[in-house]
Motif scaffolding. Structure first.
Motif, PDB file in Angstrom:
ATOM      1  N   VAL A  17     -35.633 -78.656  16.253  1.00 52.28           N
ATOM      2  CA  VAL A  17     -35.327 -79.558  17.365  1.00 52.28           C
ATOM      3  C   VAL A  17     -33.947 -80.159  17.150  1.00 52.28           C
ATOM      4  CG1 VAL A  17     -35.995 -81.666  18.577  1.00 52.28           C
ATOM      5  CG2 VAL A  17     -37.754 -80.104  17.741  1.00 52.28           C
ATOM      6  N   PRO A  18     -33.023 -80.043  18.106  1.00 55.91           N
ATOM      7  CA  PRO A  18     -31.704 -80.680  17.966  1.00 55.91           C
ATOM      8  C   PRO A  18     -31.850 -82.198  17.859  1.00 55.91           C
ATOM      9  CG  PRO A  18     -31.721 -79.099  19.774  1.00 55.91           C
ATOM     10  CD  PRO A  18     -33.141 -79.278  19.370  1.00 55.91           C
ATOM     11  N   ARG A  45     -21.287 -76.853   8.729  1.00 50.85           N
ATOM     12  CA  ARG A  45     -20.395 -77.504   9.689  1.00 50.85           C
ATOM     13  C   ARG A  45     -19.838 -76.450  10.639  1.00 50.85           C
ATOM     14  NH1 ARG A  45     -16.097 -81.799   7.652  1.00 50.85           N
ATOM     15  NH2 ARG A  45     -18.091 -82.846   7.279  1.00 50.85           N
ATOM     16  N   TRP A  46     -20.067 -76.664  11.904  1.00 51.91           N
ATOM     17  CA  TRP A  46     -19.688 -75.683  12.924  1.00 51.91           C
ATOM     18  C   TRP A  46     -18.357 -76.066  13.574  1.00 51.91           C
ATOM     19  CZ3 TRP A  46     -21.987 -75.535  18.479  1.00 51.91           C
ATOM     20  CH2 TRP A  46     -21.555 -74.384  19.141  1.00 51.91           C
ATOM     21  N   ARG A  47     -18.344 -77.241  14.165  1.00 46.34           N
ATOM     22  CA  ARG A  47     -17.139 -77.713  14.839  1.00 46.34           C
ATOM     23  C   ARG A  47     -17.038 -79.228  14.667  1.00 46.34           C
ATOM     24  NH1 ARG A  47     -17.388 -74.661  20.758  1.00 46.34           N
ATOM     25  NH2 ARG A  47     -17.238 -72.513  19.978  1.00 46.34           N
ATOM     26  N   ARG A  48     -15.883 -79.747  15.040  1.00 42.02           N
ATOM     27  CA  ARG A  48     -15.676 -81.195  15.060  1.00 42.02           C
ATOM     28  C   ARG A  48     -14.973 -81.551  16.360  1.00 42.02           C
ATOM     29  NH1 ARG A  48     -15.770 -85.435  11.494  1.00 42.02           N
ATOM     30  NH2 ARG A  48     -14.371 -87.177  11.945  1.00 42.02           N
ATOM     31  N   ILE A  49     -15.599 -82.448  17.116  1.00 44.44           N
ATOM     32  CA  ILE A  49     -15.036 -82.904  18.385  1.00 44.44           C
ATOM     33  C   ILE A  49     -14.780 -84.402  18.257  1.00 44.44           C
ATOM     34  CG2 ILE A  49     -15.366 -83.101  20.869  1.00 44.44           C
ATOM     35  CD1 ILE A  49     -17.291 -80.773  20.729  1.00 44.44           C
ATOM     36  N   GLY A  50     -13.525 -84.779  18.074  1.00 48.45           N
ATOM     37  CA  GLY A  50     -13.217 -86.184  17.874  1.00 48.45           C
ATOM     38  C   GLY A  50     -13.862 -86.701  16.590  1.00 48.45           C
ATOM     39  N   ARG A  51     -14.733 -87.694  16.727  1.00 46.54           N
ATOM     40  CA  ARG A  51     -15.431 -88.269  15.578  1.00 46.54           C
ATOM     41  C   ARG A  51     -16.853 -87.738  15.475  1.00 46.54           C
ATOM     42  NH1 ARG A  51     -14.693 -94.630  16.028  1.00 46.54           N
ATOM     43  NH2 ARG A  51     -15.911 -94.495  14.089  1.00 46.54           N
ATOM     44  N   ILE A  52     -17.136 -86.626  16.162  1.00 47.98           N
ATOM     45  CA  ILE A  52     -18.482 -86.059  16.167  1.00 47.98           C
ATOM     46  C   ILE A  52     -18.468 -84.740  15.405  1.00 47.98           C
ATOM     47  CG2 ILE A  52     -20.387 -85.226  17.585  1.00 47.98           C
ATOM     48  CD1 ILE A  52     -19.392 -87.004  19.837  1.00 47.98           C
ATOM     49  N   ASP A  53     -19.322 -84.648  14.406  1.00 47.79           N
ATOM     50  CA  ASP A  53     -19.497 -83.407  13.649  1.00 47.79           C
ATOM     51  C   ASP A  53     -20.648 -82.614  14.251  1.00 47.79           C
ATOM     52  OD1 ASP A  53     -17.504 -83.443  11.841  1.00 47.79           O
ATOM     53  OD2 ASP A  53     -18.693 -84.175  10.161  1.00 47.79           O
ATOM     54  N   LEU A  54     -20.413 -81.348  14.552  1.00 46.86           N
ATOM     55  CA  LEU A  54     -21.460 -80.447  15.007  1.00 46.86           C
ATOM     56  C   LEU A  54     -21.881 -79.565  13.845  1.00 46.86           C
ATOM     57  CD1 LEU A  54     -20.072 -79.343  18.500  1.00 46.86           C
ATOM     58  CD2 LEU A  54     -21.527 -81.291  17.938  1.00 46.86           C
ATOM     59  N   ARG A  55     -23.167 -79.542  13.543  1.00 44.70           N
ATOM     60  CA  ARG A  55     -23.661 -78.769  12.405  1.00 44.70           C
ATOM     61  C   ARG A  55     -24.825 -77.886  12.833  1.00 44.70           C
ATOM     62  NH1 ARG A  55     -23.391 -82.993   7.247  1.00 44.70           N
ATOM     63  NH2 ARG A  55     -21.370 -83.931   7.801  1.00 44.70           N
ATOM     64  N   LEU A  56     -24.972 -76.781  12.117  1.00 44.21           N
ATOM     65  CA  LEU A  56     -26.054 -75.837  12.367  1.00 44.21           C
ATOM     66  C   LEU A  56     -26.976 -75.824  11.158  1.00 44.21           C
ATOM     67  CD1 LEU A  56     -23.949 -72.881  13.823  1.00 44.21           C
ATOM     68  CD2 LEU A  56     -25.251 -74.606  15.107  1.00 44.21           C
ATOM     69  N   SER A  57     -28.284 -75.826  11.437  1.00 44.52           N
ATOM     70  CA  SER A  57     -29.265 -75.885  10.350  1.00 44.52           C
ATOM     71  C   SER A  57     -30.327 -74.809  10.545  1.00 44.52           C
ATOM     72  CB  SER A  57     -29.926 -77.262  10.296  1.00 44.52           C
ATOM     73  OG  SER A  57     -30.971 -77.292   9.348  1.00 44.52           O
ATOM     74  N   ASP A  58     -30.750 -74.220   9.429  1.00 40.57           N
ATOM     75  CA  ASP A  58     -31.840 -73.243   9.451  1.00 40.57           C
ATOM     76  C   ASP A  58     -33.198 -73.888   9.185  1.00 40.57           C
ATOM     77  OD1 ASP A  58     -29.984 -71.184   9.830  1.00 40.57           O
ATOM     78  OD2 ASP A  58     -29.670 -70.979   7.663  1.00 40.57           O
ATOM     79  N   PHE A 101     -21.497 -93.834   8.314  1.00 44.50           N
ATOM     80  CA  PHE A 101     -20.762 -95.075   8.510  1.00 44.50           C
ATOM     81  C   PHE A 101     -19.612 -94.896   9.502  1.00 44.50           C
ATOM     82  CE2 PHE A 101     -22.682 -95.791   4.309  1.00 44.50           C
ATOM     83  CZ  PHE A 101     -23.302 -97.007   4.560  1.00 44.50           C
ATOM     84  N   ARG A 102     -18.984 -93.743   9.473  1.00 44.52           N
ATOM     85  CA  ARG A 102     -17.840 -93.514  10.342  1.00 44.52           C
ATOM     86  C   ARG A 102     -18.017 -92.334  11.290  1.00 44.52           C
ATOM     87  NH1 ARG A 102     -12.658 -94.183   6.186  1.00 44.52           N
ATOM     88  NH2 ARG A 102     -13.096 -96.351   5.549  1.00 44.52           N
ATOM     89  N   THR A 103     -18.848 -91.400  10.924  1.00 46.40           N
ATOM     90  CA  THR A 103     -18.962 -90.143  11.664  1.00 46.40           C
ATOM     91  C   THR A 103     -20.298 -90.058  12.381  1.00 46.40           C
ATOM     92  OG1 THR A 103     -17.609 -89.065   9.985  1.00 46.40           O
ATOM     93  CG2 THR A 103     -18.813 -87.635  11.499  1.00 46.40           C
ATOM     94  N   ARG A 104     -20.254 -89.585  13.599  1.00 39.68           N
ATOM     95  CA  ARG A 104     -21.470 -89.265  14.336  1.00 39.68           C
ATOM     96  C   ARG A 104     -21.750 -87.779  14.183  1.00 39.68           C
ATOM     97  NH1 ARG A 104     -20.673 -92.728  19.964  1.00 39.68           N
ATOM     98  NH2 ARG A 104     -20.558 -94.787  18.966  1.00 39.68           N
ATOM     99  N   ILE A 105     -23.028 -87.442  14.079  1.00 43.11           N
ATOM    100  CA  ILE A 105     -23.405 -86.072  13.731  1.00 43.11           C
ATOM    101  C   ILE A 105     -24.439 -85.556  14.719  1.00 43.11           C
ATOM    102  CG2 ILE A 105     -24.346 -84.591  11.922  1.00 43.11           C
ATOM    103  CD1 ILE A 105     -23.551 -86.792   9.915  1.00 43.11           C
ATOM    104  N   VAL A 106     -24.255 -84.344  15.179  1.00 45.41           N
ATOM    105  CA  VAL A 106     -25.229 -83.631  15.997  1.00 45.41           C
ATOM    106  C   VAL A 106     -25.612 -82.369  15.240  1.00 45.41           C
ATOM    107  CG1 VAL A 106     -25.667 -82.414  18.160  1.00 45.41           C
ATOM    108  CG2 VAL A 106     -24.345 -84.539  18.166  1.00 45.41           C
ATOM    109  N   VAL A 107     -26.908 -82.203  14.990  1.00 46.34           N
ATOM    110  CA  VAL A 107     -27.405 -81.048  14.249  1.00 46.34           C
ATOM    111  C   VAL A 107     -28.221 -80.184  15.202  1.00 46.34           C
ATOM    112  CG1 VAL A 107     -28.700 -80.254  12.238  1.00 46.34           C
ATOM    113  CG2 VAL A 107     -27.500 -82.448  12.162  1.00 46.34           C
ATOM    114  N   ILE A 132     -27.100 -77.456  27.129  1.00 49.34           N
ATOM    115  CA  ILE A 132     -27.960 -78.566  27.531  1.00 49.34           C
ATOM    116  C   ILE A 132     -28.237 -79.484  26.347  1.00 49.34           C
ATOM    117  CG2 ILE A 132     -30.300 -79.149  28.292  1.00 49.34           C
ATOM    118  CD1 ILE A 132     -30.204 -76.652  30.068  1.00 49.34           C
ATOM    119  N   ALA A 133     -28.525 -78.906  25.175  1.00 45.42           N
ATOM    120  CA  ALA A 133     -28.802 -79.718  23.985  1.00 45.42           C
ATOM    121  C   ALA A 133     -27.582 -80.553  23.600  1.00 45.42           C
ATOM    122  CB  ALA A 133     -29.221 -78.816  22.826  1.00 45.42           C
ATOM    123  N   LEU A 134     -26.403 -79.948  23.640  1.00 44.40           N
ATOM    124  CA  LEU A 134     -25.190 -80.691  23.314  1.00 44.40           C
ATOM    125  C   LEU A 134     -24.947 -81.818  24.320  1.00 44.40           C
ATOM    126  CD1 LEU A 134     -22.734 -77.847  22.236  1.00 44.40           C
ATOM    127  CD2 LEU A 134     -23.744 -79.610  20.778  1.00 44.40           C
TER     128      LEU A 134
END
Length: 380
Positions: free
Chosen positions: A172-173, A155-168, A179-185, A199-201
């Protein structure tokens, strides 16, 4: 009470409507291109989604119209039915065909419905159910892999109801949701490229803003019921392509990214995905920045990437998108719902169908006993 026959009829109707609107879409899309509206991708995307909802609700709408007709609010002459229309055109001499062959063609659906409850038909239904079960199992396994990727991501950051995560483990982003949280990896390696990261974000945030993730999940959930129908896969491919084209346009319009940097980012991400082939669960049920896998009805990823880059380079903005959606969706929805009513089974009887049955009986009698004398002929 709804019985098995009613459910089977509704299922057949939805699949027939899918084939119909798929053919109609290509004709409609070609007409828009001829009128110079090929750039109206957002309006087309919204129209496709609305028409798809109309297809799914078509049997309910047809049942509502039939109920209004039975209540006497609509006269039989005002009702639309494809079978009655074909019979009327035949009796008026609009086309030539053997009456017996026409009757068999019009009764084909009824015979197929009866065959569905025969031993052979039940075997086909069992095979279809097994295919649907396999699709559901594949979807379940993809969800398991996706949860594994999300659990291993940092877990990198949280913007509102969006979780930003980093994966090894991904290249591809992509965006998905719980159910409640939107996630961007995002791939961890993208932190080294600040321009690509922005750009990806921006791209994934736009997907979330447009509701693309929810639509993708919904289409994946209903896919097991239509896995055998090529029209569903073609339709889904059209939605995915327009979704990416629309997202690219909206991102560039909102964020003012440099077009060259945007295209370079797409190329680098696509190259990384093709080189490493470690997308894991990015295929389903998520929305990724680029697609790197070939599909039977989805074409090659390189072709889609080329169309996306040409679209952003052209840079034509859509004017009055809401008005365009209303203008395009109105006729498309009207035709779809009219077709949903028209393909229903005809009523118990009509004068035209009685006349067709009479002609068929005369043809059979003539085949058995020879020519049948008509009124006014010698000896009659």
């Amino acid at each position: 009470m709804i019985n098995a026959s009613t459910l089977l009829d509704a299922y057949v109707d939805v699949n027939l409507l899918l084939v119909f609107v798929c053919v109609l879409w290509f004709a409609f899309s070609r007409a828009l291109d001829l009128f110079g509206l090929s750039y109206a991708v957002t309006a087309r995307l919204r129209m496709l989604r609305m028409v798809f909802l109309a297809v799914l609700l078509g049997p309910l709408f047809a049942g509502l119209v039939a109920g209004i007709g039975r209540a006497g609010h609509v006269q039989p002459a005002q009702q639309v039915n494809l079978t009655d229309f074909i019979v009327a055109q035949y009796l008026q001499g609009r086309f030539q065909m053997n009456a017996s062959a026409l009757e068999q063609l019009l009764n084909l659906r009824a015979r197929l419905a009866e065959a569905a409850f025969s031993p052979a038909g039940q075997a086909v239904l069992v095979a279809a159910m097994l295919g649907a079960a396999l699709c559901m199992a594949g979807l379940g396994w993809s969800v398991v892999k996706l949860r594994r990727v999300l659990a291993e991501a940092h877990r990198w950051r949280r913007i509102g109801r969006i979780d930003l995560r980093l994966s090894d483990t991904i290249t591809v982003p992509f965006s998905t949701r719980g159910f409640r949280t939107r996630i961007v990896v995002l791939p961890s390696s993208m932190l080294e490229r600040a321009s690509d990261l922005k750009i990806a974000l921006g791209h994934e945030f736009q997907h979330l803003r447009q509701g693309d993730v929810e639509w993708e999940i919904a289409l994946r959930l209903i896919r097991p019921f239509f896995f055998w129908n090529p029209a569903f896969h073609i339709w889904k491919h059209q939605v995915e392509e327009l979704r990416e084209l629309s997202c690219d346009r909206q991102v560039l319009a909102r964020r003012r990214y440099d077009v060259a940097d945007y295209c370079d980012c797409l190329l680098r991400v696509c190259h990384d995905g093709l080189r490493r082939r470690r997308l894991l669960a990015v295929e389903v049920p998520v929305v990724a920045l680029v697609r790197t896998e070939n599909r039977l009805f989805g074409g090659r990823p390189a072709a889609l990437l080329r169309r996306r880059m040409l679209s952003v380079i052209e840079g034509r903005a859509e004017r009055h998108p809401r008005l365009a959606v209303a203008v395009l969706s109105g006729p498309a929805l009207a035709v779809t719902l009219t077709a949903a009513v028209a393909i229903q089974k005809p009523g118990d009887w009509s004068q035209d169908r009685i006349m067709l049955s009479t002609i068929v009986n005369l043809e059979r009698l003539q085949a058995v006993n020879g020519p049948v004398p008509m009124f006014g002929s010698p000896g009659f």
